[in-house]
Design an enzyme around this catalytic site. Structure first.
Site, PDB file in Angstrom:
ATOM      1  N   HIS A 163      -2.514   0.911   6.751  1.00  0.00           N
ATOM      2  CA  HIS A 163      -2.746   1.066   5.312  1.00  0.00           C
ATOM      3  C   HIS A 163      -2.488   2.501   4.889  1.00  0.00           C
ATOM      4  CE1 HIS A 163      -4.360  -0.040   1.446  1.00  0.00           C
ATOM      5  NE2 HIS A 163      -5.345   0.830   1.521  1.00  0.00           N
ATOM      6  N   CYS A 196       0.820  -1.212   0.000  1.00  0.00           N
ATOM      7  CA  CYS A 196       0.000   0.000   0.000  1.00  0.00           C
ATOM      8  C   CYS A 196       0.852   1.259   0.000  1.00  0.00           C
ATOM      9  CB  CYS A 196      -0.971   0.003   1.170  1.00  0.00           C
ATOM     10  SG  CYS A 196      -0.165  -0.086   2.793  1.00  0.00           S
ATOM     11  N   ASP A 243      -7.262   4.729  -3.072  1.00  0.00           N
ATOM     12  CA  ASP A 243      -6.980   3.583  -2.208  1.00  0.00           C
ATOM     13  C   ASP A 243      -7.058   2.330  -3.072  1.00  0.00           C
ATOM     14  OD1 ASP A 243      -7.026   1.451  -0.462  1.00  0.00           O
ATOM     15  OD2 ASP A 243      -8.491   2.321   0.912  1.00  0.00           O
TER      16      ASP A 243
END
Length: 217
Positions: free
Chosen positions: A154, A80, A169
């Site tokens: 994240h 991420c 995202d």
């Protein structure tokens, strides 16, 4: 983070730096202009429930996403941080400068016309970015944990594309539109969204906000 993108050929005219607080006085200390904001946050049960509800709601009502937004899905475990950096850089190529042989610039050029899913597949096979990610992981940087480590933090990115604030995202199926923004107010507008993330999990303290700012030196 600056070292990570520098290894991938981004010139240091823009730098990643921590945002130390959310009140106006502390935000005023962040170098300007800011072209992207990254949020590191804990993935909790409350967040996962919200994410599912948000996805179903937006699929039903729709949202106007500009075709100019560069978005890539996350299919690599614990990547991420890499995805967040790609989102921050890819949507600011007009501002940023790259070395002539930059692996990151090459990746962005080769994936420019691809779908988010195709970009994810291409990233899986891109040795230069993957190797840089793994070397960063071995240095123990929080944004690049080892691939087999269970991580519940994240990274996501906030950018301004066409006067709209987008949350990017790679775990979500599409970009999230958060309303109007400008180059001058991007940091403040993104922070308002970050505050909503924090309010959702008030007992959590594991939030970090990072700004991509023009180096003033």
């Amino acid at each position: 983070m600056t070292k990570f993108v520098s290894c991938l050929g981004m010139k240091p005219s823009w730098q990643f730096g921590d945002v130390y607080g959310l009140d106006p006085e502390l935000l005023s200390l962040v170098p300007r202009p800011v072209c992207a904001v990254l949020l590191l946050f804990p993935v909790t049960e409350k967040y996962e429930a919200f994410k599912q509800e948000e996805e179903e709601r937006l699929k039903g009502q729709g949202q106007g996403v500009s075709p100019d937004v560069y978005f890539v899905k996350q299919t690599i475990g614990n990547a991420c941080g890499t995805i967040g950096l790609i989102h921050a850089v890819a949507n600011n190529q007009a501002h940023l400068q790259f070395e002539p042989n930059s692996p990151l610039k090459k990746f962005l050029e080769q994936t420019a016309k691809m779908t988010p899913e195709e970009r994810a597949t291409y990233l899986e096979k891109d040795e230069s970015i993957r190797v840089t990610h793994e070397s960063s992981a071995q240095e123990g940087q929080t944004e690049a944990p080892s691939l087999d480590e269970k991580v519940n933090l994240h990274f996501i990115a906030f950018v301004n594309v066409g006067g709209q604030l987008y949350e990017l995202d790679g775990r979500k199926p599409f970009p999230i539109v958060h309303g109007k923004t400008t180059d001058d107010t991007l940091l403040e507008d993104a922070v308002e969204v970050c505050k909503v993330f924090m309010a959702r999990d008030p007992q959590e303290v594991r939030f970090t906000i990072i700004a991509l700012s023009k180096d003033s030196f």
